[in-house]
Each structure stands twice: as C-alpha cells, then as structure tokens.
Design a protein around this motif. Structure first.
Motif, PDB file in Angstrom:
ATOM      1  N   GLY A   7       0.816  -1.196   0.000  1.00 49.10           N
ATOM      2  CA  GLY A   7       0.000   0.000   0.000  1.00 49.10           C
ATOM      3  C   GLY A   7       0.855   1.254   0.000  1.00 49.10           C
ATOM      4  N   TYR A   8       0.233   2.371   0.384  1.00 46.19           N
ATOM      5  CA  TYR A   8       0.910   3.669   0.390  1.00 46.19           C
ATOM      6  C   TYR A   8       0.654   4.349   1.720  1.00 46.19           C
ATOM      7  CZ  TYR A   8       0.833   2.752  -4.621  1.00 46.19           C
ATOM      8  OH  TYR A   8       0.978   2.178  -5.856  1.00 46.19           O
ATOM      9  N   LEU A   9       1.680   5.019   2.241  1.00 49.98           N
ATOM     10  CA  LEU A   9       1.550   5.703   3.517  1.00 49.98           C
ATOM     11  C   LEU A   9       2.074   7.128   3.389  1.00 49.98           C
ATOM     12  CD1 LEU A   9       0.800   5.432   6.563  1.00 49.98           C
ATOM     13  CD2 LEU A   9       3.200   4.821   6.957  1.00 49.98           C
ATOM     14  N   TYR A  10       1.291   8.076   3.928  1.00 53.10           N
ATOM     15  CA  TYR A  10       1.658   9.484   3.898  1.00 53.10           C
ATOM     16  C   TYR A  10       1.596  10.049   5.311  1.00 53.10           C
ATOM     17  CZ  TYR A  10       0.479   8.948  -1.065  1.00 53.10           C
ATOM     18  OH  TYR A  10       0.412   8.520  -2.368  1.00 53.10           O
ATOM     19  N   GLY A  11       2.440  11.043   5.566  1.00 49.48           N
ATOM     20  CA  GLY A  11       2.384  11.777   6.822  1.00 49.48           C
ATOM     21  C   GLY A  11       2.351  13.263   6.538  1.00 49.48           C
ATOM     22  N   ILE A  12       1.505  13.985   7.271  1.00 52.61           N
ATOM     23  CA  ILE A  12       1.402  15.429   7.120  1.00 52.61           C
ATOM     24  C   ILE A  12       1.568  16.055   8.495  1.00 52.61           C
ATOM     25  CG2 ILE A  12      -0.003  17.356   6.307  1.00 52.61           C
ATOM     26  CD1 ILE A  12      -1.596  15.355   4.617  1.00 52.61           C
ATOM     27  N   SER A  13       2.637  16.801   8.689  1.00 56.45           N
ATOM     28  CA  SER A  13       2.899  17.436   9.972  1.00 56.45           C
ATOM     29  C   SER A  13       1.755  18.364  10.357  1.00 56.45           C
ATOM     30  CB  SER A  13       4.212  18.228   9.906  1.00 56.45           C
ATOM     31  OG  SER A  13       4.369  19.060  11.041  1.00 56.45           O
ATOM     32  N   SER A  14       1.529  18.495  11.671  1.00 57.33           N
ATOM     33  CA  SER A  14       0.489  19.385  12.164  1.00 57.33           C
ATOM     34  C   SER A  14       0.856  20.857  12.061  1.00 57.33           C
ATOM     35  CB  SER A  14       0.161  19.047  13.627  1.00 57.33           C
ATOM     36  OG  SER A  14      -0.321  17.724  13.730  1.00 57.33           O
ATOM     37  N   ALA A  15       2.102  21.159  11.713  1.00 53.87           N
ATOM     38  CA  ALA A  15       2.489  22.553  11.510  1.00 53.87           C
ATOM     39  C   ALA A  15       1.701  23.147  10.350  1.00 53.87           C
ATOM     40  CB  ALA A  15       3.989  22.651  11.243  1.00 53.87           C
ATOM     41  N   THR A  16       1.518  24.444  10.351  1.00 54.21           N
ATOM     42  CA  THR A  16       0.682  25.117   9.369  1.00 54.21           C
ATOM     43  C   THR A  16       1.212  24.913   7.948  1.00 54.21           C
ATOM     44  OG1 THR A  16       0.119  26.802  10.997  1.00 54.21           O
ATOM     45  CG2 THR A  16      -0.294  27.348   8.691  1.00 54.21           C
ATOM     46  N   ASN A  17       0.304  24.541   7.036  1.00 54.02           N
ATOM     47  CA  ASN A  17       0.601  24.415   5.605  1.00 54.02           C
ATOM     48  C   ASN A  17       1.789  23.494   5.329  1.00 54.02           C
ATOM     49  OD1 ASN A  17      -0.112  25.093   2.914  1.00 54.02           O
ATOM     50  ND2 ASN A  17       1.581  26.557   2.807  1.00 54.02           N
ATOM     51  N   ASN A  72      12.353  14.654   9.495  1.00 53.54           N
ATOM     52  CA  ASN A  72      12.250  15.823  10.355  1.00 53.54           C
ATOM     53  C   ASN A  72      10.797  16.162  10.691  1.00 53.54           C
ATOM     54  OD1 ASN A  72      13.528  18.141  11.746  1.00 53.54           O
ATOM     55  ND2 ASN A  72      12.305  19.303  10.291  1.00 53.54           N
ATOM     56  N   ASP A  73       9.936  16.221   9.670  1.00 58.07           N
ATOM     57  CA  ASP A  73       8.545  16.615   9.902  1.00 58.07           C
ATOM     58  C   ASP A  73       7.801  15.624  10.786  1.00 58.07           C
ATOM     59  OD1 ASP A  73       9.044  18.733   8.271  1.00 58.07           O
ATOM     60  OD2 ASP A  73       7.680  18.141   6.667  1.00 58.07           O
ATOM     61  N   ILE A  74       8.033  14.337  10.555  1.00 61.16           N
ATOM     62  CA  ILE A  74       7.238  13.311  11.220  1.00 61.16           C
ATOM     63  C   ILE A  74       7.841  12.871  12.548  1.00 61.16           C
ATOM     64  CG2 ILE A  74       6.207  11.020  10.965  1.00 61.16           C
ATOM     65  CD1 ILE A  74       5.139  13.263   9.080  1.00 61.16           C
TER      66      ILE A  74
END
Length: 242
Positions: A7-17, A72-74
C-alpha cells in the motif's frame, strides 16, 4: 475486499501548511488496536462478562527510501536547513618530499570533521597530535594535514567530513524540553484493482525510529507511532470497498 502489497503511507505534519510526505519504497505497514479488559467471574471457570477498558492504537512502517524532510517533519520536528554533511573515505594525498610536509584536502574550504589518516600502502593508521608530529603522526587544522619529515614522499589516505549548502536537508538535533511532541496526520491507502481501502488518522506522534545497516543487504528504517484523538475527540476514518 482483499489486499495485496504494502500500500501507500503518507504523513502530514500538524504545523501550518505542511508538505505531505510519502514514505518511499514502503515495505510494510502494521496497525494494532489493543484494549485492556476486565473479566467478571462467578463460581465457574469462565468469565460471565468481559468489558473493555483503556484502548491503544499504534502503527509501524518500514520504508527503504529515506527522506530528510519526512524524518524531520514526522519524527524530530526540529530546525531543518538546506544542505548536507558529506563524507570522504580514503582521499589520496601525497606528503611532499620537502618541507612543508602538508596535504590540503580537496574540500578544505567547507571542512567539518577529521576522521583519520592511514598509510596508503599498508592501511596502518597515523596518530593525531596537536602540533609538531613525529613519524607516524599528523596534525590537522581546517582541512590542512601536517606530517613529519620521517614520512616525506609517502602516499596517505584521508577520511573526513565536509558540508554543502545545497542538495539535501540538515537537521539540528537540539535538546528539547520534555513534553515537546511533534504530531502528524497519517494516511494509509491500498489499491487492489478498482477497490480501495483507506485509513485516515487525524493525530499521531512517532515514538521510535530505527535505522540498521547490514552487509550485503538494504537498510530498511522502521518508524513506530501512536495514534490519539484530535480536538474533536475523533481518531479518524476507515474506509473499505465491500
């Protein structure tokens, strides 16, 4: 539906934009729901009632393509700047036959850290000193290596680090205050033919990052993370094609 593949996995930091980060060359992903339970017993052997208590939701991902932005982001959530710390292993240098007995490495302008010197012919190491080296010794200052007259004319191999301002990401690993917790949204999706399964997790925090190398094999970093509810008291959404 059935599922096949990682499958595919993505992460989006809670920091703005924040930029969405894809876990590259994903090997596998694991999600675990666990609960504590409390059993009620009478005179017989088996419980007459079982109730759930505290719940725990965790994930684990293994991925081969390492991204500085993702790490870094995650995971770290610290200050990242453009650039790289690069290593040079075994740069050939020839100690001059006459004074000064110095060798300046190719990347002396952005020299960072000395990693040692060995004789090119034998691999035997030199010993580092502050100044006035004797035979078998060297001194280093800003990428300029000084040797003794006893080693004049001999080729050496030098290992060191240097920096560049472009080409990647450098992360400053500072000592943050306890309780500092980078969070991110995690999205997992898998496609089998026309059918799609998706898991969207509103707020996660990574609890462990492992990086192991092995002779004659690929390095497969592994990241563990815990899932918690967001401000709306929601874990997220799960969607399956029937």
């Amino acid at each position: 539906m059935i599922n096949f593949g990682s499958g595919y996995l993505y992460g989006i930091s809670s920091a703005t934009n924040s930029t969405p980060r894809k876990f590259g060359t994903l090997q596998d992903v694991t999600f675990d729901f666990t609960f504590t339970t409390k059993e009620l017993y009478g005179q017989q052997s088996f419980a007459v009632d079982v109730r759930r208590g505290e719940g725990k939701f965790t994930g684990k991902a293994k991925f081969a393509n390492i991204s500085g932005g993702l790490v870094n982001d995650i995971f770290f959530g610290q200050n990242a700047t453009p650039g790289l710390i690069l290593s040079v292993i075994g740069e050939l240098g020839n100690i001059p036959a006459a004074t000064p007995y110095t060798v300046t490495v190719v990347n002396a302008a952005t020299f960072d850290t000395d990693l040692g010197v060995v004789y090119a012919a034998t691999g035997l190491p030199f010993t580092k000193v502050i100044s006035n080296p004797a035979t078998g010794q060297y001194a280093e200052a800003s990428g300029v290596y000084t040797f003794s007259a006893g080693d004049a004319g001999i080729p050496v191999l030098i290992d060191y680090l240097y920096t560049t301002a472009t080409g990647g990401t450098r992360i400053a690993l500072t000592n943050q205050i306890m309780g500092t917790t980078p969070t991110f949204m995690a999205i997992f999706t898998a496609h089998v033919g026309p059918k799609v399964a998706t898991l969207k997790l509103n707020q996660c925090t990574s609890t462990k990052l492992s990086f192991a190398t092995k002779l004659e094999d690929y390095a497969i970093p592994e990241m563990d993370f815990s899932i918690m509810v967001d401000s709306s008291n929601t874990l997220g959404w799960i969607s399956f094609a029937d």
